[in-house]
Write a protein that holds these residues in place. Structure first.
Motif, PDB file in Angstrom:
ATOM      1  N   ASN A   1      21.923 -22.765   8.219  1.00 20.56           N
ATOM      2  CA  ASN A   1      21.450 -23.754   9.238  1.00 20.56           C
ATOM      3  C   ASN A   1      20.084 -23.442   9.406  1.00 20.56           C
ATOM      4  N   GLN A   2      19.228 -24.450   9.256  1.00 15.04           N
ATOM      5  CA  GLN A   2      17.713 -24.262   9.018  1.00 15.04           C
ATOM      6  C   GLN A   2      16.950 -24.992  10.329  1.00 15.04           C
ATOM      7  N   LYS A   3      17.394 -24.812  11.380  1.00 13.99           N
ATOM      8  CA  LYS A   3      16.967 -25.446  12.732  1.00 13.99           C
ATOM      9  C   LYS A   3      16.286 -24.047  13.340  1.00 13.99           C
ATOM     10  N   GLY A   4      16.132 -23.101  12.841  1.00 14.75           N
ATOM     11  CA  GLY A   4      15.516 -22.023  13.558  1.00 14.75           C
ATOM     12  C   GLY A   4      14.072 -22.089  13.845  1.00 14.75           C
ATOM     13  N   ILE A   5      13.747 -21.623  15.112  1.00 18.31           N
ATOM     14  CA  ILE A   5      12.406 -21.247  15.487  1.00 18.31           C
ATOM     15  C   ILE A   5      11.542 -20.404  14.674  1.00 18.31           C
ATOM     16  N   VAL A   6      12.632 -19.344  14.025  1.00 15.08           N
ATOM     17  CA  VAL A   6      12.147 -18.586  13.305  1.00 15.08           C
ATOM     18  C   VAL A   6      13.219 -18.400  11.870  1.00 15.08           C
ATOM     19  N   ALA A   7      12.770 -17.924  10.859  1.00 13.18           N
ATOM     20  CA  ALA A   7      13.467 -17.646   9.907  1.00 13.18           C
ATOM     21  C   ALA A   7      14.590 -16.665  10.082  1.00 13.18           C
ATOM     22  N   ARG A   8      15.674 -16.574   9.162  1.00  9.54           N
ATOM     23  CA  ARG A   8      16.805 -15.678   9.498  1.00  9.54           C
ATOM     24  C   ARG A   8      16.174 -14.045   9.219  1.00  9.54           C
ATOM     25  N   ASP A   9      14.803 -13.693   8.814  1.00  8.94           N
ATOM     26  CA  ASP A   9      14.141 -12.561   8.824  1.00  8.94           C
ATOM     27  C   ASP A   9      13.226 -12.486  10.028  1.00  8.94           C
ATOM     28  N   LEU A  10      13.256 -13.332  10.993  1.00  4.98           N
ATOM     29  CA  LEU A  10      12.442 -13.204  12.025  1.00  4.98           C
ATOM     30  C   LEU A  10      10.945 -13.688  11.581  1.00  4.98           C
ATOM     31  N   THR A  11      10.628 -14.261  10.592  1.00  4.29           N
ATOM     32  CA  THR A  11       9.188 -14.807  10.486  1.00  4.29           C
ATOM     33  C   THR A  11       9.293 -16.081  11.223  1.00  4.29           C
ATOM     34  N   PRO A  12       8.207 -16.301  11.983  1.00  4.97           N
ATOM     35  CA  PRO A  12       8.144 -17.326  12.925  1.00  4.97           C
ATOM     36  C   PRO A  12       7.674 -18.593  12.070  1.00  4.97           C
ATOM     37  N   LYS A  13       8.288 -19.776  12.366  1.00  2.00           N
ATOM     38  CA  LYS A  13       7.872 -21.083  11.874  1.00  2.00           C
ATOM     39  C   LYS A  13       6.690 -21.686  12.729  1.00  2.00           C
ATOM     40  N   GLU A  14       6.086 -22.834  12.245  1.00  2.00           N
ATOM     41  CA  GLU A  14       5.051 -23.266  13.214  1.00  2.00           C
ATOM     42  C   GLU A  14       5.605 -23.637  14.639  1.00  2.00           C
ATOM     43  N   ILE A  15       6.867 -24.127  14.575  1.00  3.72           N
ATOM     44  CA  ILE A  15       7.496 -24.474  16.202  1.00  3.72           C
ATOM     45  C   ILE A  15       7.321 -23.569  16.942  1.00  3.72           C
ATOM     46  N   TYR A  16       7.269 -22.107  16.645  1.00  2.00           N
ATOM     47  CA  TYR A  16       7.280 -21.210  17.615  1.00  2.00           C
ATOM     48  C   TYR A  16       6.004 -21.270  18.490  1.00  2.00           C
ATOM     49  N   TYR A  17       5.078 -21.620  17.689  1.00  2.00           N
ATOM     50  CA  TYR A  17       3.678 -21.623  18.364  1.00  2.00           C
ATOM     51  C   TYR A  17       3.502 -22.881  19.387  1.00  2.00           C
ATOM     52  N   VAL A  18       4.278 -24.091  18.883  1.00  2.00           N
ATOM     53  CA  VAL A  18       4.248 -25.084  19.684  1.00  2.00           C
ATOM     54  C   VAL A  18       4.927 -24.711  21.028  1.00  2.00           C
TER      55      VAL A  18
ATOM     56  N   ASP B   1       7.203 -30.973  19.956  1.00  8.11           N
ATOM     57  CA  ASP B   1       5.803 -31.317  20.712  1.00  8.11           C
ATOM     58  C   ASP B   1       6.295 -32.123  21.881  1.00  8.11           C
ATOM     59  N   TRP B   2       7.023 -33.430  21.308  1.00 10.09           N
ATOM     60  CA  TRP B   2       7.584 -34.613  22.092  1.00 10.09           C
ATOM     61  C   TRP B   2       8.342 -34.264  22.959  1.00 10.09           C
ATOM     62  N   HIS B   3       9.424 -33.489  23.027  1.00  9.98           N
ATOM     63  CA  HIS B   3      10.579 -33.169  23.713  1.00  9.98           C
ATOM     64  C   HIS B   3       9.753 -32.297  24.532  1.00  9.98           C
ATOM     65  N   LEU B   4       9.024 -31.315  24.498  1.00 10.37           N
ATOM     66  CA  LEU B   4       8.305 -30.192  25.581  1.00 10.37           C
ATOM     67  C   LEU B   4       7.630 -31.127  26.575  1.00 10.37           C
ATOM     68  N   LYS B   5       6.490 -31.977  25.933  1.00 13.96           N
ATOM     69  CA  LYS B   5       5.762 -32.934  26.658  1.00 13.96           C
ATOM     70  C   LYS B   5       6.341 -33.701  27.779  1.00 13.96           C
ATOM     71  N   GLU B   6       7.667 -34.130  27.442  1.00 17.37           N
ATOM     72  CA  GLU B   6       8.565 -35.121  28.144  1.00 17.37           C
ATOM     73  C   GLU B   6       9.227 -34.352  29.183  1.00 17.37           C
ATOM     74  N   GLN B   7       9.587 -32.977  28.816  1.00 13.96           N
ATOM     75  CA  GLN B   7      10.205 -32.460  29.701  1.00 13.96           C
ATOM     76  C   GLN B   7       9.481 -31.855  31.240  1.00 13.96           C
ATOM     77  N   GLU B   8       7.997 -31.830  30.979  1.00  8.78           N
ATOM     78  CA  GLU B   8       7.377 -31.609  32.027  1.00  8.78           C
ATOM     79  C   GLU B   8       7.114 -32.868  32.903  1.00  8.78           C
TER      80      GLU B   8
END
Length: 826
Positions: free
Chosen positions: A605-622, A568-575
């Motif tokens: 490596n668990q930095k994914g926006i989605v899990a290894r089976d493509l299930t979205p994490k919460e950051i996908y919606y951010v 959230d912080w990174h994206l608002k700063e990029q604007e």
């Protein structure tokens, strides 16, 4: 427009590119057998054997392609993944329709050293796991069909392929890289029939000026020509994005060896390719000679891009903030062997997140990925796998040169590609006794020159090798504010500092690991330990969970909650950074790695926006709330089943939405309307304070964009009971799970009073006694035999045996009373 009078084959983009010049091409996916070990020799793959005789061993397994050695063991928590040889074999029914035509096996990628045999005849070898290559089996097939052995195979042709991903310091990528070096036929293999004279490749160079007033298309080609045919008639057609023919050319040409220029085509006001409107032109070619007729088809697009010095990125003369992510070819249960449907689903998720850019890390990827980037409108940075370890000898260097040449030759027709990557983290030593920065600089300069000679229309780039940053066109330093160094609030200033250091800057790799399903009411309690003003670059060892300075990667909770804040912080700063070209979050999907055995999901490596089976994490919606154009609204915490706190305590409820305003309802009562302001952190101001009831709470949001409304809703449990240290594990059957053939087992850690311990993060291990099997080694939070608890909970899937359905599932953890559950599949 006058037609030339012959019948054109309108080949679809994917099929046409299986092999340039092919008129008939088919994927060979079925009736393969696999052996995960070596053979004493090729004879063991083809010799006759009576059933049950000693010659029947070793035992082969029937598989389908694509297939990876490491489909399951890449995420096996208790041992290293397999690196060694493996064999594939099949019987082909060869029926080439062309007189004296060539029969080819086209490999879209195979790891890592590959040898091809027809019966016992060795056809070719190939080194490199990521580029495409072809084996011409014509002569060997003809010789075999004339041999006495052909009768035993009833006219079919035995083909065997040996793949080998053994560790080898004189190969790239380095085994020190933070990803598995997979083995197998993990991309499609195609049986191709081609005329005696056919296209080996056609290169399309489409350019236009920034205003898009004038376009130019240069067409060149190389030919497969074993009979040394000297003359042919070439016919070309150019179709616009509406599939209307706008140019036809017919000319006699002399066939020469190597790549030869064919023609130049000028176009006034071409339809421009962009992420918003990825308009593609089609080029069709037909070659007629004494050897017959060969046909070819592919796509291209017209666009103009520029990296402004110390400034933004321009596409077609206008600023475009590159908003992207990264991709590894890796997926739960199949590793690198992703099918076209899997790839399409993944790339569609990336586009639907709002991304317009992707870095393909850290190697040439499947042609299917590039084709989807073209058609979906996703700009591309693609690179060779010179990644970590240092610099080897001449064999090592020649492989890098070959990979660079192959990548550019095979993917330069794609309008989505704007950057050729020459390396990654080449400042990271370890594979060789000597680490010579000057030698690395010299070789990087050589690759840079090669790339510009082979393609003058794209830029070159590397990530994280400061002593080479002046060599390439675009440089990406290491900025991991809030994860490996510093705090995420330092991101903007660190980026501004780095932008000033190089003419053309891009920020590849930023983010945070998050264990899917783990949340926190106060995820940043550790932050006061982290020093500020010390830089934000990742350094060797920062990925480890012990030692070194205080940092989020070591001292944080690895919750989705913290990752949401950081993103959230990174994206608002990029604007707020008009000079920023763009950034790419690392990484889109969790992936397997040999370097991280202690992670909450081991070896992932668990930095994914989605899990290894493509299930979205919460950051996908951010990301959607900042990048997507179509209206969206998402209540943060769908995967957060139980929130906790005191009775009557006001809890923050966030909504991530791109709509101008939203109204929140808690248990049917409006909490008021909030206006969106991207600079009002967190959640762009769409956050409310509300009390939750003990037990179930229904949350609903209505977001409005003019006359359009979007809604979202969820139910949270709220726990006010406090807990002490976890004492035992309780297993239950998830009665809400309805997937045929599987059961979902839930485990909870409770204290001595039976209260759920919502902050418990113990490592536990599942087991199964009886028939059936655990669906584990998937590299996901719900598909790993060994896993850390998320808010005191975890799960595993079980596939019971239908004949003997009774089994006992267990869960154990250090210092915890083991839990068991008898299951019976009805």
């Amino acid at each position: 427009m006058k037609r030339t009078g012959f019948l054109w084959m309108l080949l679809c983009g994917v099929l046409a590119c299986y092999h340039a010049g092919a008129q008939q091409s088919v994927r060979i996916t079925q009736q393969w057998e696999f052996l995960r070990s070596d053979l004493g020799g090729i004879w063991e793959a083809v010799r006759p054997a009576a059933e049950g005789s000693p010659e029947s061993v070793p035992l082969w397994t029937t598989i389908t392609l694509p297939h990876c050695f490491n489909a399951r063991d890449a995420a096996e928590p208790s041992e290293n993944y397999y690196q060694g040889p493996g064999w594939y074999r099949t019987l082909l029914d060869i029926k080439n329709p062309y007189q004296q035509g060539r029969t080819l096996l086209h490999f879209e990628g195979a790891g890592q050293k590959t040898t091809v045999y027809v019966y016992t005849t060795k056809i070719t070898t190939h080194t490199g796991g990521y580029d495409e290559w072809t084996a011409d089996i014509t002569d060997a097939v003809q010789a075999f069909l004339k041999s006495p052995e052909a009768k035993r195979f009833k006219g079919k042709v035995p083909v065997s392929v040996r793949c080998d991903n053994s560790r080898d310091l004189e190969m790239i990528p380095s085994s020190m890289s933070d990803f598995n070096v997979y083995g197998g036929l993990y991309r499609y293999v195609n049986l191709v029939y081609a005329p005696l004279l056919s296209f080996y490749n056609i290169q399309l160079q489409a350019v236009t000026d920034a205003a898009g007033k004038n376009g130019a298309l240069a067409v060149s080609a190389s030919f497969r020509n074993p009979a040394q045919v000297t003359t042919a008639t070439l016919e070309l057609r150019l179709l616009d994005p509406k599939q209307q023919v706008i140019k036809e050319i017919r000319q006699d040409i002399q066939i020469r060896s190597g790549e030869q220029h064919l023609t130049d085509i000028s176009i006034k006001k071409p339809a421009l390719w962009s992420p918003e409107m990825p308009q593609l032109y089609t080029v069709q070619a037909r070659l007629t000679s004494s050897a017959g007729v060969a046909e070819w088809s592919d796509h291209t697009g017209f666009r103009h891009f520029e990296f402004v010095e110390h400034g933004p990125f321009l596409l077609n003369g206008k600023r475009l903030l590159l908003q992207g992510t990264h991709r590894h070819e890796d997926h739960a249960a199949v590793a690198a062997a992703m099918t076209e449907d899997m790839i399409r689903r993944e790339m569609t998720l990336i586009k639907n997140m709002g991304a317009n850019f992707i870095r393909l890390g850290h190697y040439q990827q499947s042609r299917i990925v590039l084709q989807l980037c073209d058609s979906l409108g996703i700009l591309v940075w693609e690179e060779i796998p010179w990644c970590r370890g240092g610099l080897g000898g001449e064999t090592y260097r020649q492989q890098a040169r070959n990979m660079l040449t192959s990548m550019i030759s095979q993917h330069r027709n794609h309008p989505a590609v704007i950057l050729w990557g020459l390396g990654n983290e080449n400042d990271w030593p370890g594979d060789f006794p000597e680490f010579d920065k000057q030698q690395i600089r010299t070789f990087m300069s050589e690759l840079n020159t090669m790339a510009h000679q082979q393609d003058s229309t794209r830029k070159t780039t590397i990530r994280r090798c400061d002593f080479c940053k002046d060599i390439v066109d675009v440089y990406s330093p290491s900025i991991w504010a809030g994860w490996y160094r510093g705090r995420y609030t330092e991101y903007k200033q660190e980026s501004i500092n780095e932008i000033a250091k190089v003419p053309h800057f891009f920020h590849a790799e930023w983010g945070a690991d998050s264990h899917q399903g783990r949340f926190a009411e106060a995820p940043e309690q550790f932050i006061r330990q982290v020093a500020t003003g010390k830089g934000a670059d990742e350094r060797s060892g920062d990925f480890a969970l012990t030692g070194g300075n205080a940092r989020a990667s070591k001292d944080g909770d690895w919750s989705e909650s913290y990752a949401v804040n950081l993103v959230d912080w990174h994206l608002k700063e990029q604007e707020t950074m008009p000079q920023l070209t763009g950034s790419a979050y690392w990484v889109f999907k969790d992936f397997s790695t040999p370097l991280r055995p202690e992670n909450p999901v081991p070896y992932v490596n668990q930095k994914g926006i989605v899990a290894r089976d493509l299930t979205p994490k919460e950051i996908y919606y951010v990301f959607q709330s900042y990048w997507l154009k179509t209206p969206v609204a998402h209540i943060y915490g769908h995967n957060w089943p139980v929130r906790w706190g005191s009775a009557g305590e006001a809890k923050e409820i966030r909504v991530y939405s791109n709509c101008p305003e939203a109204e929140l309802f808690v248990n049917g009562k409006s909490q008021g309307v909030k206006k969106r302001n991207s600079q009002d952190f967190p959640a762009a101001g769409l956050r409310w304070q509300a009390s939750l009831n003990e037990g179930a709470n229904h949350i609903r949001v209505v977001a409005r964009n003019g006359k359009q409304t979007v809604t979202d809703e969820l139910t949270w449990q709220y726990q006010t009971a406090s807990w002490s240290a976890p004492r035992k594990l309780l297993l239950t059957l998830d009665t809400s799970w309805h997937e045929a053939g599987t059961l979902r087992i839930l485990v909870k850690a409770v204290d001595e009073k039976g209260v759920l311990c919502l902050d418990a993060a113990n490592r536990i291990e599942f087991s199964l006694a009886g028939d059936g099997r655990l669906l584990d080694n998937l590299g996901t939070a719900g598909g790993s035999r060994v896993v850390q608890l998320a808010n005191g909970q975890a799960s595993i899937l079980v596939r019971p045996d239908r004949e003997n359905p009774n089994s006992v599932v267990g869960a154990a953890g250090k210092g915890l009373e083991t839990g068991t559950l008898m299951i019976s599949h009805q």
